[in-house]
Design an enzyme around this catalytic site. Structure first.
Site, short mmCIF file in Angstrom:
data_model
loop_
_atom_site.label_atom_id
_atom_site.label_comp_id
_atom_site.label_asym_id
_atom_site.label_seq_id
_atom_site.Cartn_x
_atom_site.Cartn_y
_atom_site.Cartn_z
N GLU A 1 17.42 -23.70 31.37
CA GLU A 1 17.38 -22.85 32.86
C GLU A 1 16.33 -23.42 33.66
OE1 GLU A 1 16.69 -21.74 29.85
OE2 GLU A 1 15.34 -20.02 29.90
N LYS B 1 24.31 -25.48 26.30
CA LYS B 1 23.36 -24.62 27.34
C LYS B 1 22.51 -25.62 27.81
CE LYS B 1 20.07 -21.72 27.16
NZ LYS B 1 19.56 -22.06 28.33
N GLU C 1 -0.14 -25.40 19.91
CA GLU C 1 0.56 -26.40 20.78
C GLU C 1 0.16 -26.09 22.23
OE1 GLU C 1 4.95 -26.25 21.26
OE2 GLU C 1 4.90 -28.52 21.24
N CYS D 1 7.18 -33.53 22.53
CA CYS D 1 6.95 -33.03 21.35
C CYS D 1 6.39 -34.08 20.53
CB CYS D 1 8.35 -32.46 20.88
SG CYS D 1 9.22 -33.95 20.17
P1 NAD Z 1 12.21 -22.74 24.70
O1 NAD Z 1 12.11 -22.36 23.22
O2 NAD Z 1 11.60 -21.90 25.38
O3 NAD Z 1 13.52 -22.85 25.22
C1 NAD Z 1 14.37 -23.82 24.42
C2 NAD Z 1 16.18 -23.05 24.85
O4 NAD Z 1 16.10 -22.09 24.22
C3 NAD Z 1 16.35 -22.90 26.16
O5 NAD Z 1 17.50 -23.44 26.52
C4 NAD Z 1 16.01 -21.42 26.49
O6 NAD Z 1 16.98 -21.08 27.29
C5 NAD Z 1 16.59 -21.24 25.19
N1 NAD Z 1 15.99 -19.80 24.41
C6 NAD Z 1 14.86 -19.15 24.87
N2 NAD Z 1 14.80 -18.07 24.19
C7 NAD Z 1 15.96 -17.92 23.34
C8 NAD Z 1 16.36 -16.83 22.56
N3 NAD Z 1 15.54 -15.77 22.30
N4 NAD Z 1 17.52 -17.23 21.67
C9 NAD Z 1 18.22 -18.40 22.09
N5 NAD Z 1 17.77 -19.26 22.81
C10 NAD Z 1 16.81 -19.00 23.44
O7 NAD Z 1 11.67 -24.25 24.69
P2 NAD Z 1 10.97 -24.87 26.02
O8 NAD Z 1 9.88 -24.32 26.53
O9 NAD Z 1 12.30 -25.16 27.05
O10 NAD Z 1 10.84 -26.56 25.36
C11 NAD Z 1 9.25 -26.66 25.06
C12 NAD Z 1 9.16 -26.50 23.49
O11 NAD Z 1 10.19 -27.60 22.99
C13 NAD Z 1 8.09 -27.13 22.89
O12 NAD Z 1 7.48 -26.38 22.02
C14 NAD Z 1 8.25 -28.53 22.40
O13 NAD Z 1 7.22 -28.99 21.38
C15 NAD Z 1 9.50 -28.33 21.94
N6 NAD Z 1 10.42 -29.52 21.52
C16 NAD Z 1 10.40 -29.89 20.41
C17 NAD Z 1 10.96 -31.02 20.10
C18 NAD Z 1 11.17 -31.77 18.73
O14 NAD Z 1 12.03 -32.62 18.42
N7 NAD Z 1 10.72 -30.87 17.58
C19 NAD Z 1 11.75 -31.97 21.23
C20 NAD Z 1 11.43 -31.56 22.61
C21 NAD Z 1 10.92 -30.28 22.77
#
Ligand code: NAD
Length: 488
Positions: free
Chosen positions: A178, A175, A385, A283
């Site tokens: 979006e 997935k 963050e 991240c």
């Molecule tokens: P997000 O958690 O909003 O979304 C990530 C994914 O999860 C998306 O595909 C989204 O559609 C899906 N999602 C959202 N709600 C969900 C739910 N309730 N159930 C299942 N799936 C769901 O994150 P984002 O805003 O896209 O990305 C930024 C975040 O990602 C930051 O916190 C960043 O630190 C983190 N990040 C971490 C790493 C790491 O290696 N630790 C790497 C990259 C990004």
């Protein structure tokens, strides 16, 4: 670039779900509409999972070298389309061309690394484990693997998992985020040219609804997730409840510790790329600069001077150092953190809230480099963050204090120390409570051949992304104990 309507790729075909909502996608540098993405439902996820499940039994029996041969072909296709993919990342996600190229380097490295599968996923044999008894350990694929990924690395993060899962004999339902589905759409157009058996690699689009269906499906045996900590916790508890293997990487707040003997020119070089690359939406971005008194005042001036040199602007412009953040909503969130920092008494040394922009970027989501000084560990801006170009400068007494603050922090993704002193470096390496540690390296993000992942609220589950570790995630080890009797 022409407007794009995002589609799903299921069972080797491009398909749409009738009647679903489409949401506009915009270019964060200009606010212009660049396409639309369907917010699919459980139906699409279920179709993809059914296709992946049907493909699994025959795919797992394809010899491992033949499986990796598809990846060699993908490597060639990605290389041939490298510039277009890098441009697409800048265009849809808003990172500068330098950052987008760096992301593509990691995509390519991860494909290369996954091609080591025939050597890396071999098992073990213990002769004479008992009298006339032999023991074997056979790594086997798991089945259908779900991949749920974030917006900040539209190409790299999926490639921490996808090539390895396939090489190990699993089938995949990915997935895309979006917010940035265009890059993965283009990569799946390349995957479509590989001639993979139908159903082995599937792409679905949408938000939490389609992700939730992946989590709920009994045929999905493992989930690799990267995103915010709140959602990582949902993934972890949902997978634990349904008996799925999972790895869930979450948010971060990374320390960049500067000691009295640090090479200042290197500190400043690393500071700009680490704190402001991808507009701080990495991240592994440093967001707290913790400096000892001997260098603190000097740093106040020189960090501001360096940050001011960065050009803020359209992410497709090769001279730009800081692009936009991903969306209007995210910009609002970062601006609120800046207000909170002021209210809580931090000193705003550099204010990026009213940055000058060319006319075509007036509707983009820009925040210029921002620096707070005199930040203390209990302030909100030090605890949470921010995920934007906002840096917290903090005075620390010594290395022990930095290590204590890192230990007490909820996150533990990465941390770096800048020093020429071997004792400090070893102490930091040994005692720092973070998953990935840098010594004189501003972004200690490991290359594809090494594992990637944090600790505490930055990662749930032990097995990390990339490299040898992720092969362990995508295989289960079956242990066989056998004996045969002599003919009578
Ligand atoms: P997000 O958690 O909003 O979304 C990530 C994914 O999860 C998306 O595909 C989204 O559609 C899906 N999602 C959202 N709600 C969900 C739910 N309730 N159930 C299942 N799936 C769901 O994150 P984002 O805003 O896209 O990305 C930024 C975040 O990602 C930051 O916190 C960043 O630190 C983190 N990040 C971490 C790493 C790491 O290696 N630790 C790497 C990259 C990004």
């Amino acid at each position: 670039m022409e407007q794009i309507t995002i589609r799903n790729y299921i069972n080797g075909e491009w398909v749409d779900e009738p009647g679903v909502n489409y949401v506009n996608l915009d270019n964060p540098s200009t606010g212009e509409i660049v396409g639309r993405v369907p917010f699919c439902t459980e139906k699409t996820a279920d179709n993809a999972i059914t296709a992946a499940q049907a493909a699994f039994e025959s795919w797992r029996k394809v010899p491992v070298a033949a499986r990796t041969a598809y990846l060699f072909k993908l490597y060639d296709l990605v290389q041939a389309n490298y510039d277009d993919l890098a441009y697409t990342i800048s265009y849809e996600q808003g990172k500068s061309p330098v950052d987008a190229h760096a992301e593509m380097v990691r995509v390519v490295e991860n494909i290369q690394s996954a091609c080591a599968a025939p050597l890396v996923i071999q098992g073990d044999f213990l002769e004479n484990a008992g009298p006339g008894i032999h023991g074997e350990v056979i790594p086997q694929p798991l089945g259908v693997c779900g991949l749920i990924v974030p917006y900040n690395f539209p190409a790299m993060v999926p490639f921490w998992f996808l090539p390895y899962a396939l090489a190990a004999g699993n089938t995949v339902v990915l997935k895309a985020s979006e917010q940035v589905p265009i890059t993965m759409q283009k990569i799946f157009r390349l995957i479509d040219q590989l001639g993979l058996p139908k159903g082995v690699a599937n792409l679905v689009n949408g938000d939490a609804k389609v992700a939730g269906a992946i989590l709920a499906a009994p045929d999905v045996k493992a989930v690799s997730f990267v995103g915010s900590t709140n959602v990582a916790k949902i993934i972890a508890s949902s997978c634990a409840a349904t008996g799925k293997r999972f790895q869930a990487l979450g948010g971060a707040k990374n320390y960049f510790v500067v000691m009295e003997d640090a090479k200042m020119d290197q500190v400043l070089k690393s500071f700009t790329t680490s704190c402001y690359g991808c507009a701080g939406q990495r991240c592994m971005a440093a967001s707290v600069i913790a400096a000892v008194p001997a260098v603190y005042d000097q740093l106040k001036d020189s960090l501001v001077a360096e940050a001011k040199k960065l050009k803020v602007g359209d992410a497709t412009d090769p001279t730009v150092g800081v692009g936009p953040v991903i969306s209007a909503a995210h910009k609002e969130k970062v601006l609120k953190y800046i207000e909170t920092g002021i209210k809580e008494g931090a000193k705003l040394l550099l204010d990026g809230r009213s940055v000058e922009l060319p006319e075509k970027n007036k509707n983009g989501y820009f925040i210029g480099p921002t620096i707070f000084a005199d930040v203390t560990p209990e302030m909100t801006i030090a605890q949470e963050e921010i995920f934007g170009p906002v840096v917290c400068l903090m005075k620390i007494d010594n290395l022990d204090q930095a290590l204590k603050q890192i230990k007490e922090h909820q996150y533990g993704n990465g941390a770096s120390v800048f020093t020429q002193n071997g004792y400090y470096a070893h102490k930091f390496m040994q005692e720092c409570d973070a998953g990935m540690v840098g010594i004189n390296v501003g972004i200690p993000a490991p290359v594809a051949q090494l594992p990637f992942g944090g600790v505490k609220n930055s990662a749930f589950a032990d097995i990390k992304a990339q490299g040898r570790d992720v092969f362990s995630f995508f295989t289960t080890r079956k242990i066989v104990t056998s004996r045969f009797f002599p003919e009578d």
